[in-house]
Write a protein that holds these residues in place. Structure first.
Motif, mmCIF file in Angstrom:
data_model
loop_
_atom_site.group_PDB
_atom_site.id
_atom_site.type_symbol
_atom_site.label_atom_id
_atom_site.label_comp_id
_atom_site.label_asym_id
_atom_site.label_seq_id
_atom_site.Cartn_x
_atom_site.Cartn_y
_atom_site.Cartn_z
ATOM 1 N N ILE A 202 3.548 16.742 2.866
ATOM 2 C CA ILE A 202 2.445 17.552 2.104
ATOM 3 C C ILE A 202 2.789 18.931 2.463
ATOM 4 C CG2 ILE A 202 0.119 18.169 2.730
ATOM 5 C CD1 ILE A 202 -0.757 15.106 2.649
ATOM 6 N N SER B 126 1.756 3.195 12.682
ATOM 7 C CA SER B 126 1.188 4.245 11.325
ATOM 8 C C SER B 126 1.392 5.825 11.783
ATOM 9 C CB SER B 126 -0.076 3.702 11.135
ATOM 10 O OG SER B 126 -0.911 4.287 12.432
ATOM 11 N N LEU C 219 -5.745 18.308 7.096
ATOM 12 C CA LEU C 219 -4.929 18.544 8.342
ATOM 13 C C LEU C 219 -4.022 17.201 8.419
ATOM 14 C CD1 LEU C 219 -7.187 20.116 10.788
ATOM 15 C CD2 LEU C 219 -5.625 21.162 9.471
ATOM 16 N N LYS C 220 -4.586 16.011 8.016
ATOM 17 C CA LYS C 220 -4.008 14.854 8.263
ATOM 18 C C LYS C 220 -4.510 13.867 7.192
ATOM 19 C CE LYS C 220 -4.843 15.258 13.270
ATOM 20 N NZ LYS C 220 -6.052 15.076 14.021
ATOM 21 N N PRO C 221 -3.491 13.158 6.350
ATOM 22 C CA PRO C 221 -3.930 12.518 5.368
ATOM 23 C C PRO C 221 -4.340 10.885 6.195
ATOM 24 C CG PRO C 221 -1.309 12.358 5.604
ATOM 25 C CD PRO C 221 -1.986 13.488 6.794
ATOM 26 N N PRO C 222 -5.176 10.308 5.128
ATOM 27 C CA PRO C 222 -5.635 9.109 5.633
ATOM 28 C C PRO C 222 -4.582 8.224 6.219
ATOM 29 C CG PRO C 222 -5.955 9.307 3.287
ATOM 30 C CD PRO C 222 -5.569 10.789 3.653
ATOM 31 N N ARG C 223 -4.991 7.551 7.170
ATOM 32 C CA ARG C 223 -4.000 6.282 7.697
ATOM 33 C C ARG C 223 -4.020 5.252 6.874
ATOM 34 N NH1 ARG C 223 -7.204 7.387 12.275
ATOM 35 N NH2 ARG C 223 -6.097 8.565 13.777
ATOM 36 N N LEU C 224 -2.970 4.538 6.659
ATOM 37 C CA LEU C 224 -2.806 3.382 6.000
ATOM 38 C C LEU C 224 -3.610 2.265 6.518
ATOM 39 C CD1 LEU C 224 0.805 3.702 4.663
ATOM 40 C CD2 LEU C 224 -1.415 4.208 3.417
ATOM 41 N N LEU C 225 -4.506 1.417 6.084
ATOM 42 C CA LEU C 225 -5.033 0.568 6.792
ATOM 43 C C LEU C 225 -4.493 -0.733 6.826
ATOM 44 C CD1 LEU C 225 -8.619 1.542 5.179
ATOM 45 C CD2 LEU C 225 -7.756 2.146 7.380
ATOM 46 N N GLU D 74 -6.835 3.433 -5.038
ATOM 47 C CA GLU D 74 -6.645 4.265 -4.123
ATOM 48 C C GLU D 74 -6.751 5.482 -4.375
ATOM 49 O OE1 GLU D 74 -5.607 4.439 0.025
ATOM 50 O OE2 GLU D 74 -4.934 2.554 -1.226
ATOM 51 N N LYS E 121 0.974 -1.243 0.118
ATOM 52 C CA LYS E 121 0.044 -0.141 0.062
ATOM 53 C C LYS E 121 0.834 1.200 0.058
ATOM 54 C CE LYS E 121 -4.483 -1.313 2.069
ATOM 55 N NZ LYS E 121 -4.843 -1.230 3.400
ATOM 56 N N ASN F 6 -6.627 9.653 -4.189
ATOM 57 C CA ASN F 6 -6.022 10.664 -3.564
ATOM 58 C C ASN F 6 -6.637 11.612 -2.515
ATOM 59 O OD1 ASN F 6 -4.618 13.386 -3.341
ATOM 60 N ND2 ASN F 6 -3.134 12.554 -4.655
ATOM 61 N N GLU G 164 4.442 6.910 10.258
ATOM 62 C CA GLU G 164 4.320 7.281 8.703
ATOM 63 C C GLU G 164 3.453 8.536 8.475
ATOM 64 O OE1 GLU G 164 2.361 3.545 7.625
ATOM 65 O OE2 GLU G 164 3.845 2.338 8.274
ATOM 66 N N HIS G 165 2.641 8.627 9.364
ATOM 67 C CA HIS G 165 1.626 9.901 9.238
ATOM 68 C C HIS G 165 2.690 11.123 9.159
ATOM 69 C CE1 HIS G 165 -2.299 9.514 10.219
ATOM 70 N NE2 HIS G 165 -2.063 8.557 9.880
ATOM 71 N N VAL H 34 0.299 12.939 -7.890
ATOM 72 C CA VAL H 34 -0.579 14.388 -7.868
ATOM 73 C C VAL H 34 0.193 15.415 -8.486
ATOM 74 C CG1 VAL H 34 -0.766 16.105 -5.605
ATOM 75 C CG2 VAL H 34 -0.937 13.469 -5.336
ATOM 76 N N ASP I 53 1.086 7.359 -6.108
ATOM 77 C CA ASP I 53 0.054 8.234 -6.145
ATOM 78 C C ASP I 53 0.458 9.454 -6.029
ATOM 79 O OD1 ASP I 53 -3.057 6.863 -4.780
ATOM 80 O OD2 ASP I 53 -2.151 6.614 -6.791
ATOM 81 N N GLN J 35 4.487 11.531 6.179
ATOM 82 C CA GLN J 35 3.505 12.167 5.035
ATOM 83 C C GLN J 35 3.270 13.565 5.290
ATOM 84 O OE1 GLN J 35 0.053 9.909 4.265
ATOM 85 N NE2 GLN J 35 1.048 8.708 2.584
ATOM 86 N N GLU J 36 3.015 14.035 6.462
ATOM 87 C CA GLU J 36 2.507 15.328 6.672
ATOM 88 C C GLU J 36 3.491 16.225 6.261
ATOM 89 O OE1 GLU J 36 0.490 16.435 10.720
ATOM 90 O OE2 GLU J 36 0.205 14.321 10.702
#
Lengths: 345, 1014
Positions: free
Chosen positions: A146, A135, B1008-1014, B984, A13, B986, A138-139, A24, A20, A142-143
């Motif tokens: 962004i 996770s 504010l926060k991107p989605p968590r990876l499940l 997936e 993933k 964006n 990871e956030h 963008v 992805d 990612q943040e």
């Protein structure tokens, strides 16, 4: 095994995400091109409209400031004492400044209450358990990514020229849904006619089927059961229901007290005596009593006011009878429907 | 059987509680011993006869008014541990060990040491992880230091206290010194009683837990741990409790004793140790001097000399309500031991008085017989009692003087830095809202004069309807501000008698009202109009002739018609039968909310059987009614395929028809034939009508109910929970607060009721208990069993999967014992958790605001301003495109996260009618008025309907917020999850699409926060 596979999935993933995100950027480039085109169109359109809209927009402007005044009134006294004659612009600037000051304050406060909230959340999160920690990391990365990306903000149009989405669409839908009473009546009449035809059609088909094969299809007849008394509108039971009732009653023959129906209890409290409603139950001797009365042509007697108490005292029944008396004996026996005593009197 | 099981479960809980609270003395004893010996070494190191002068703590010495302050240090004779540590009955989280230091014999007789007994608290240098907050209190004791005879209750020992030159007795002061002298002896006695009787110690722990939860009785003028142990040991020595009793039984016996024993009137006297018995005269003297007497075995000290009669009454009240709780069916464990009863939740009307620097000046010193703060408490109490009369059920005045950062050096003058706290329980709303207080008759000269003296220019002579002429006070106010009458009175009293300024008097009454104000007043003030219009409308409906079936009944459904709507509609100048041009004004809203009204028609057998057909037939009837109203009565109507809206008296009503067919089955749902299921619409209508009438009855019984329900609704919406918790569910929750108030009384003020609502939401154990709201108070055992069965079946899936439950909040009401009406699908478990977390943090903030000093209005706003950074993404809306912009509490702004999109405002919509519109014909003007148009609702339903946004969960405010929160969620079904892996989406693109959907309404979107990876 399972764990491994899930780990793999995760990795997969992540890869997907990375891919992805590179996408963008491309998208954005395209977007830009699109936008410039769109903007051009918009400008042209607007130009055409300006002539018409000028007067209106001036009015709107005025209203805006009024609305803002409204806010001021609500949010505190900061518009107080301002000269009404002062120019709108001035006013606007002032209120904006104040708003900024206010929101600055609020941010601090928010952080207080938020800290509180975080504590709580922390707890529940612990309860929620496990792998979030990883996770979370990871956030963050990612943040950062962004934030690092400096893409310009996507502009949404007002949507006024486009009926397919947004405010304009909702308003249009609102007005379309109210074509006037006449129109609506017509629509519903059409529906009902169609519905009745369909029913009729189905009935005919059934009959035809019966005629053809020589067999009669027996269907449980659902409709047209008497559910309410036509004159008074009071709900009365149907035969089937009476049967259900009877079955229920047989199951628990005892235990039906005076307060079986809750409203009766209230009624008793209100009136001091429970003779407002009569109950006839079909499993004990009250029926007999009424039968006897009817046979002896004493029905008229039955319908006098004094009766309920009379029966009550005479037979020493411990239960009064919830509503019922129809004029014919047969219907009484078969349906066991209820009527309030008030109506009879 | 069942009762046994219940008491068993309670005993189990009690034992668990004890296990939790008890302290492991084995591991504690070593640190304590070490600690004590190090203290001993420290004291030993001080040279004998070193000079102690006033310079060490000048202000303290000055404030207590000592004149001789030349002391030399003498080593203490010894140390002994006392208090709960010595009786092995400490209760977590308190971890404080009392150490007595025996003062050596020195000549001290003239020292006015009494005041205020500084105690040294020593914390270990190295924190003990096992016992957080562990500390040792060093209490000086003075065994046989003074001549006992000089300290008898009738002697004066404070020189400055004299009336007309004659010294007056100082019983309180004397008792305080006697207490020190016999401290050791008494604690030895307690040790003896409590050792070797485990249950007694456990009971002491239970009593401490119980008392500690109740702030109003665990204070200086009422109970403390020491007094509880004294009372217990009294009961033990007098044979009132015996060995075989369990801890819980001892607990109950003790409470019973406190609540009902006649002995309190005579005083409790321990059997005297020596030959000197307490004479009758002495007993009499004790009883005259002190409201509560617990005389120790020395026969000289009243151990309860600090207890006031107000404190004791409060104690008895608390005890009797606790006993009531223990008679509850489940034993009341939660209510007795686990529910925190602090001041904000206990008192309806809380006040903080700032008396900094005002006490010592008004009296002649800090310490006379009693300390000045206690005297001040008494004065304030008597003022309020006289002024409020029967409006108040009880008044409690407490002034805490123990600052945590107090040093002896700083003296006593800093003690008044903390505000004085007053809590008032209102006796009844009827009394509290009374506008005229009738005083004594004019003829009764003495009383009348007294009245005049108390009230000053506020009192006036009035003639009443019954011909009586009497002194009276009048507190005129509008109907919707009657809850402020007491505030007005109290402020007047304090200003007059204590010469305080308004800033010094902080009353916690109206601080939340800002959230209910619309424009410049509470819209509830126009509810009278609204009900009138409704009456007229329902009469019209019943009289309609030209329809096949007559209207047989009309019932209100909307919350505005039972006073629980946050913003009941205001009359709109256009929504009249005839528009009166004079009524048209500049700022007329372009939208009007509707209120639903349910009607029933006469019975008929001609109804179709099919659900869709039934609904269409209903519409046909409604249209007929509308046509009739419009053509014959001249009442304007507007309609869509599903709704008919009627304009009458400035309001818009929306009609609904209940079709009776299903009703019989709803009533006895158990025996219902599964084939003939009640149609969903009719079932909901039935629920709603039942709910409406029951809540209407309830708000009549409890006048504070409606405003509290409005605050609760406002709070839920303001934190963007509109999509999670139905308004009816909120009403039921608030109803529960009023119907099941134990261990407290029924709330009588907005703030109090609102706080209890928040605590209910935060603390209730929704997973394991159904919330039963017995509105008419008529649930029997069978009903409860039925509810419990329904509840159990809703929790069936829990064992396998924690998420797999229906009705995360199970709300059982008389009309809905299976919780089908309001909470089946929402809130779900995560939503409920979030709600509880928000409620807890709001409740904490609110309690703090009541108790402490931040009376900035901005702080109160905090309760309704939701922090936007708790969401993954935020949509901000154009404020001037909201249909009712005045309902907006705060304009939202955000400067965090990634700014994804910015939108222009649509010109197609304006919340106010334009001046151009006003010039149109009446007909056109009516068409311009948009009925029940809610852009937020449109936006949300679009968002929820679209598959594309399946991973987005919106949080919104349906009342009138300008922000929408978004969080990423997992897909529900597994099938979807698989799909998702393939495509997936964006997050940025998705948010842009969301923005496109709300074009013209959306102002900004932030990620504010991107989605968590499940």
């Amino acid at each position: 095994m399972k764990k491994k596979s899930s780990g793999q999935k995760k990795r997969d993933k992540e890869k997907g995400q990375q891919v992805d995100s590179s996408d963008v950027i491309q998208f954005h480039i395209e977007d830009k091109a699109d936008k410039t085109k769109k903007k051009g169109k918009l400008v042209r359109k607007k130009k055409r409209n300006t002539g018409q809209n000028e007067a209106e927009s001036a009015q709107i402007d005025g209203l805006h400031s009024e609305v803002k005044e409204g806010f001021g009134e609500q949010n505190g006294a900061y518009t107080e004492g301002e000269n009404k004659d002062s120019k709108l612009n001035k006013k606007r600037r002032k209120t904006e400044k104040l708003k900024k000051a206010r929101s600055g304050k609020s941010v601090e406060l928010d952080s207080i209450s938020e800290d509180d909230f975080k504590e709580e959340k922390g707890k529940s999160r612990k309860a929620c358990k496990k792998d979030r920690v990883t996770s979370g990391k990871e956030h963050k990365s990612q943040e950062k990514k962004i934030e690092a990306e400096q893409i310009e903000v996507y502009e949404l149009s007002s949507g006024d020229e486009d009926y397919s989405r947004g405010m304009k669409k909702w308003i249009t839908e609102y007005h379309q849904s109210r074509p006037g009473l006449k129109m609506l009546q017509q629509q519903i009449d059409d529906f009902i006619t169609a519905y009745e035809e369909k029913e009729e059609q189905a009935r005919r088909e059934r009959e035809a089927l019966a005629a053809e094969g020589g067999w009669t299809v027996v269907i449980h007849h659902k409709g047209r059961k008497k559910t309410t008394d036509t004159e008074t509108g009071v709900t009365v039971g149907s035969v089937a229901q009476a049967v259900v009732l009877e079955n229920m009653a047989k199951k628990k023959n005892k235990g039906v007290g005076l307060d079986f129906y809750r409203f009766q209890k209230r009624e008793v409290q209100k009136n001091g005596m429970p003779n407002v409603l009569l109950i006839i139950s079909f499993f004990s001797y009250e029926v007999l009593l009424v039968d006897i009365l009817i046979e002896r042509n004493m029905l008229s007697f039955l319908l006098t006011k004094s009766l309920p108490r009379l029966i009550f005292s005479y037979f020493n029944l411990e239960m009064l009878i919830l509503g019922y008396c129809e004029t014919s004996k047969s219907s009484l026996k078969s349906t066991g429907s209820r009527v309030t005593w008030d109506h009879i009197i | 059987m069942e009762a046994d099981a219940l008491t068993d479960s309670r005993n189990l809980k009690v034992n668990d509680l004890l296990k939790d609270i008890r302290i492991d003395y084995g591991s504690l004893s070593k640190p304590v011993d070490d600690f004590v010996s190090s203290i001993r070494i420290a004291i030993d190191a001080t040279p004998e006869d070193s000079k102690v002068t006033s310079e060490l703590a000048p202000s303290f010495v000055e404030d207590i008014g000592a004149d001789k302050v030349e002391f030399s240090f003498k080593k203490p004779n010894g140390f002994s541990l006392c208090g709960s540590y010595s009786t092995r009955s400490m209760a977590k989280p308190d971890a404080c060990v009392d150490l007595l230091v025996h003062l050596p014999k020195v000549e001290w007789s003239t020292l006015q040491n009494e005041a205020r007994k500084p105690v040294l608290v020593v914390f270990p240098a190295k924190k003990l992880d096992q016992f957080p907050g562990f500390s040792v209190r060093i209490i000086p004791s003075a065994t046989s230091l003074f001549n006992v005879a000089k300290l008898s209750m009738s002697r004066n020992n404070v020189r400055s206290l004299s009336g007309d030159g004659v010294p007056q007795p100082t019983p309180t002061y004397n008792s305080s010194i006697l207490e020190d002298m016999f401290l050791e002896e008494n604690s030895e006695l307690l040790k003896k009683t409590f050792s070797e009787w485990k249950e007694l110690g456990d009971a002491l722990i239970l009593l401490k837990i119980w008392a500690r939860q109740r702030s109003s009785i665990y204070v200086h003028d009422c109970l403390n741990g020491y007094l509880i142990s004294v009372i217990l040991s009294y009961l033990a020595t007098h044979g009132k409790i015996n060995k075989p009793l369990s801890a819980l039984d001892i607990f109950r016996v003790t409470l019973n004793f406190i609540a009902t024993s006649k002995l309190w009137e005579r005083g409790l006297f321990f059997p005297p140790q020596s030959e000197n018995r307490v004479s009758k005269e002495e007993k009499m003297q004790f009883r005259e001097l002190f409201p509560v007497v617990i005389c120790d075995s020395s026969t000289l000290v009243n151990l309860a000399f600090r207890m006031t009669s107000v404190g004791f009454h409060e104690l008895q009240d608390e005890v009797s309500s606790t006993l009531k709780c223990m008679k509850l069916r489940d034993g009341g464990f939660e209510e007795v031991f686990m529910t925190k009863i602090d001041y904000p939740v206990k008192y309806d009307h809380c006040i903080r008085l700032h008396l900094k620097g005002k006490t010592a000046a008004s009296m002649s010193g800090f310490c006379l017989d009693n300390e000045c703060w206690r005297t001040c408490e008494q004065k304030v109490h008597s003022l309020l009692q006289q002024g409020l009369g029967d409006r108040a059920k009880s008044i409690r005045v407490v002034w805490r003087n123990t600052n945590e950062d107090w040093h002896v050096e700083s003296g006593l003058s800093v003690f008044d830095r903390e505000p004085l706290f007053i809590g008032i329980s209102i006796s009844s709303i009827e009394n509290a809202f009374r506008t005229v207080d009738i005083g004594p008759d004019a003829e009764n000269k003495i009383e009348a004069l007294r009245f005049r003296k108390f009230w000053g220019e506020k009192s006036e002579l009035r003639r009443f309807k019954d011909g009586r002429i009497a002194e009276s006070t009048v507190w005129e106010t509008q109907q919707w501000t009657k809850h402020l009458i007491m505030k007005q009175m109290i402020e007047y009293i304090f200003k007059r008698h204590l010469s305080l300024s308004s800033d010094d008097i902080v009353q916690l009454v109206d601080q939340l009202d800002f959230s209910l104000i619309y424009g410049d007043k509470d819209p509830i003030s126009t509810s009278g109009n609204l009900l009138q219009a409704y009456e007229i409308f329902s009469k019209c409906l019943r009289q309609i002739e030209g329809i096949p079936l007559k209207v047989s009944s009309v019932q209100p459904l909307d919350s505005a018609l039972r006073f629980t709507s946050v913003f009941p509609p205001e009359p709109h100048p256009v929504a009249y039968e005839k528009i009166d041009v004079r009524r048209l004004h500049k700022l007329m809203p372009s939208c009007i909310p509707t209120m639903e009204v349910m009607i029933q028609l006469e019975g008929s057998g001609n109804w179709p059987m099919d659900e869709l057909a039934i609904e269409k037939t209903k519409s046909a009837f409604l249209l007929k009614i509308a046509e009739n109203l419009q053509n014959i009565e001249g009442i304007p109507c507007t309609a869509t395929e599903d709704n008919v809206d009627v304009f009458i008296g400035g309001y818009a009503f929306r009609l609904r028809i209940l079709h009776e067919r299903g009703l019989n089955l709803v009533k006895r749902d158990t025996g219902a034939d599964p084939v003939r299921q009640v149609s969903f619409t009719d079932k909901m209508l039935f629920f709603r009508s039942q709910h409406a009438s029951m809540i209407n009855g309830l708000q009549g019984r409890f006048p504070t109910y409606a405003p509290v329900a409005r605050l609760a609704k406002r709070w839920v919406a303001a934190h963007l929970f509109s999509g999670c918790l139905a308004e009816e569910a909120i009403e039921l929750l608030v109803a529960h607060v009023f119907l099941t108030p134990l261990p407290l009384g029924v709330p009588c003020s907005r703030i109090n009721g609102f706080l209890r609502f928040l605590r209910l939401l935060a603390d209730y154990d929704w997973m394991f208990y159904p919330l039963i709201v017995d509105i008419n108070n008529d649930f029997g055992r069978n009903d409860e069993k039925e509810i419990n069965d329904n509840f159990m079946s809703s929790r069936k899936g829990y064992e396998q999967d924690r998420q797999n439950i229906s009705s995360a909040m199970f709300l059982a009401a008389p009309y809905d014992k299976a919780s089908e009406a309001w909470t089946t699908t929402s809130p779900n478990l995560p939503e409920q958790k979030r709600l509880a977390a928000y409620a807890r943090s709001s409740a904490n903030v609110l309690s703090k605001l009541v108790l402490q000093e931040h009376n900035d209005s901005v702080q109160w706003e905090c309760l309704f301003r939701t922090p936007l950074n708790n969401y993954d993404a935020v949509i901000l809306l154009h404020r001037d495109k909201l249909p009712y912009p005045r309902r907006l509490l705060f304009p939202s702004e955000l400067n965090k996260g990634k700014h994804v999109a910015r939108g222009k405002a649509s010109t197609a919509f304006n919340p106010f009618l334009l001046p151009g519109d006003l010039k149109r014909s009446n007909e056109a003007l009516k068409n311009k008025l948009m009925v029940d148009f809610e852009p937020t609702k449109c936006f949300m339903s679009g968002l929820q309907a679209s598959e594309e946004f399946g991973t987005l969960k919106p949080w919104y405010d349906h009342i009138g917020g300008d922000a929408i929160g978004l969080t990423w969620t997992k897909h529900n079904s597994k099938k979807r999850e698989r799909d998702e892996e393939e495509v997936e989406t964006n997050p940025m693109e998705m948010l842009k699409a969301v923005g496109e959907m709300g074009k013209g309404f959306v102002r900004d979107i932030y990620l504010l926060k991107p989605p968590r990876l499940l």
